[in-house]
Design an enzyme around this catalytic site. Structure first.
Site, PDB file in Angstrom:
ATOM      1  N   ASP A 144      33.868  47.932  32.091  1.00 45.81           N
ATOM      2  CA  ASP A 144      34.164  46.517  31.869  1.00 45.81           C
ATOM      3  C   ASP A 144      34.938  46.365  30.565  1.00 45.81           C
ATOM      4  OD1 ASP A 144      32.808  45.546  34.153  1.00 45.81           O
ATOM      5  OD2 ASP A 144      30.898  45.668  33.104  1.00 45.81           O
ATOM      6  N   ASP A 178      35.669  42.457  39.258  1.00 39.64           N
ATOM      7  CA  ASP A 178      34.766  41.301  39.201  1.00 39.64           C
ATOM      8  C   ASP A 178      35.549  39.995  39.352  1.00 39.64           C
ATOM      9  OD1 ASP A 178      32.638  43.056  38.644  1.00 39.64           O
ATOM     10  OD2 ASP A 178      32.970  42.892  36.492  1.00 39.64           O
TER      11      ASP A 178
END
Length: 199
Positions: A144, A178
């Site tokens: 991430d 995401d």
């Protein structure tokens, strides 16, 4: 192969390529926890997610990875049915975004433990290290990096539970996969609510 099917495949491949290219660049360029401030409200901040959304760890990583693979296979079959029944292209494209995002994170879980050595706060990871990866099959960590600290403040002292504590909007750190999932779901809810009610 129909034109619609080709376009859907192109959407999926584009999201996968951009997602994996950014993740590999971050993983091999950033040390764990490194933060590059691009603007006051947008940072690239490298973390690794070992569990579900927002780093939650409720079930075993192997089970989670297998569950994700089964879920993505089901979404892929659903896209095939939607194309066959000629649903609106925009709706199918949204489902394809969800599929591509989920698949992008599955790639991390399935392969990253094997093909990268560990990222640390002091060193970047190496792809295909001589001594092997940091994990095993199905036990990789999701990369991430997108961080948008739009607003910061302090709760008033009289505020229940959090009085005097700092707060930040938006604090989660996420990735392109995401984003694809969230955008796909959001568009379906807003623009294809009537179709959604058919299922």
């Amino acid at each position: 192969m129909t034109t619609e099917r080709k376009k859907i495949i192109a959407v999926i491949l584009l999201i996968l390529f951009l997602d994996q290219a950014l993740k590999i660049w971050i993983k091999t360029t950033f040390t764990l926890g490194e933060d590059w401030q691009i603007t006051s409200w947008f940072h690239l901040h490298f973390i690794e997610n070992n569990g579900m959304a927002f780093g939650m760890e409720v079930i075993s990583k192997t089970f989670l990875s297998v569950f994700r693979i089964v879920a993505v296979a089901a979404i892929g079959y659903f896209i095939h049915i939607l194309l066959k029944k000629k649903y609106p292209f925009g709706f199918i494209a949204c489902v394809a975004m969800i599929f591509a995002g989920a698949l992008g994170n599955i790639i991390d879980c399935v392969f990253y433990g094997l093909i990268f050595d560990a990222s640390t706060p002091f060193s970047t990871a190496t792809i295909f290290p001589v001594d092997g990866g940091y994990g095993t099959w199905l036990n990789g960590r999701v990369v991430d990096m997108l961080y948008f600290p739009l607003f910061r403040g302090v709760f008033p002292e009289w505020f229940p539970f959090w009085g005097g504590e700092e707060w930040e909007f938006f604090s989660p750190i996420f990735n392109l996969a995401d984003s694809a999932i969230c955008i796909g779901v959001g568009y379906i809810i807003i623009f294809y609510n009537k179709i959604l009610k058919q299922f």
